[in-house]
Design a protein around this motif. Sequence first.
Motif, short mmCIF file in Angstrom:
data_model
loop_
_atom_site.label_atom_id
_atom_site.label_comp_id
_atom_site.label_asym_id
_atom_site.label_seq_id
_atom_site.Cartn_x
_atom_site.Cartn_y
_atom_site.Cartn_z
N CYS A 112 0.85 -1.19 0.00
CA CYS A 112 0.00 0.00 0.00
C CYS A 112 0.88 1.24 0.00
CB CYS A 112 -0.89 -0.02 1.24
SG CYS A 112 -1.78 1.52 1.57
N VAL A 115 1.08 2.82 3.52
CA VAL A 115 1.85 2.02 4.48
C VAL A 115 3.33 2.04 4.11
CG1 VAL A 115 2.20 -0.30 5.42
CG2 VAL A 115 -0.13 0.58 5.08
N ARG A 135 -5.00 9.66 7.86
CA ARG A 135 -5.79 8.97 6.83
C ARG A 135 -6.18 7.56 7.29
NH1 ARG A 135 -5.76 10.76 1.39
NH2 ARG A 135 -4.84 12.82 1.17
N ARG A 136 -5.26 6.88 7.91
CA ARG A 136 -5.57 5.53 8.40
C ARG A 136 -6.67 5.59 9.46
NH1 ARG A 136 0.03 5.08 8.20
NH2 ARG A 136 0.23 5.28 10.45
N GLU A 140 -10.39 3.87 9.53
CA GLU A 140 -10.84 3.06 10.65
C GLU A 140 -12.16 3.58 11.21
OE1 GLU A 140 -9.26 2.40 15.17
OE2 GLU A 140 -7.81 1.99 13.58
N MET A 170 -8.50 -3.20 10.40
CA MET A 170 -7.56 -2.28 9.78
C MET A 170 -6.11 -2.67 10.08
SD MET A 170 -9.47 -0.37 8.02
CE MET A 170 -8.39 0.94 7.48
N THR A 171 -5.87 -3.19 11.29
CA THR A 171 -4.52 -3.63 11.64
C THR A 171 -4.11 -4.82 10.77
OG1 THR A 171 -4.75 -2.86 13.93
CG2 THR A 171 -3.05 -4.50 13.50
N GLN A 174 -3.34 -3.61 7.24
CA GLN A 174 -2.03 -2.96 7.14
C GLN A 174 -0.90 -3.99 7.24
OE1 GLN A 174 -2.33 0.02 10.25
NE2 GLN A 174 -4.23 0.74 9.33
#
Length: 202
Positions: A112, A115, A135-136, A140, A170-171, A174
């Motif tokens: 990503c 990331v 943004r992350r 979330e 989300m974790t 990523q």
Amino acid sequence: MKSSKPPLKVGRPRTFDADEALDCAMKVFWEKGYEGSSLPELTKAMGMNRPSLYAVFGNKEALFHKALERYNDTRMQFFDAALALPTARAAVERLLSDYVDVQTEPDVPHGCLGVNAALACSDDALPIRDELAARRLRGEMKLRLRLERAQEEGDLPPEASPEKLARYVMTVSQGMAVQAAAGVPRTQLHEMATMLLRGWPY
């Protein structure tokens, strides 16, 4: 006596395509991260000299923000589409599946962009790191709100925590991005998504 030769036609100069240049910059940032992408690499990929880059896109930081927006517009449309599905499980399943597919597409860098860019940011690039973190968190929060709605509709049990579930999903996504960038095959990443869904509350 007039010459019978037709007049020479001057070819039209190639039209500059800002989106095409931005796509090239996006791929450099995607592969090398923000600090790992040098201006010579960016200008070469974009087919521009440095003064032209500054004139059209601004400095390197401004270019990165534009490339990030381009990435979101062209690679992340699936996020909102997944959240619009009728059940929370279907939304999360589509979200993870599309994350994997986007992060492992052929002919583009794996992982990503956000990331990859955030993994190696020094204090000099703190504004970039903060923007990527924000943004992350926004992503979330959107997922959390979708899960809260699912709970109100009886699609998630009362004891489930939309906040923790959103953070968990989300974790994992990523983490899969990091694995994708490291060359883990698409099939293995899909297996990780399947394992997460085995423990889904509904």
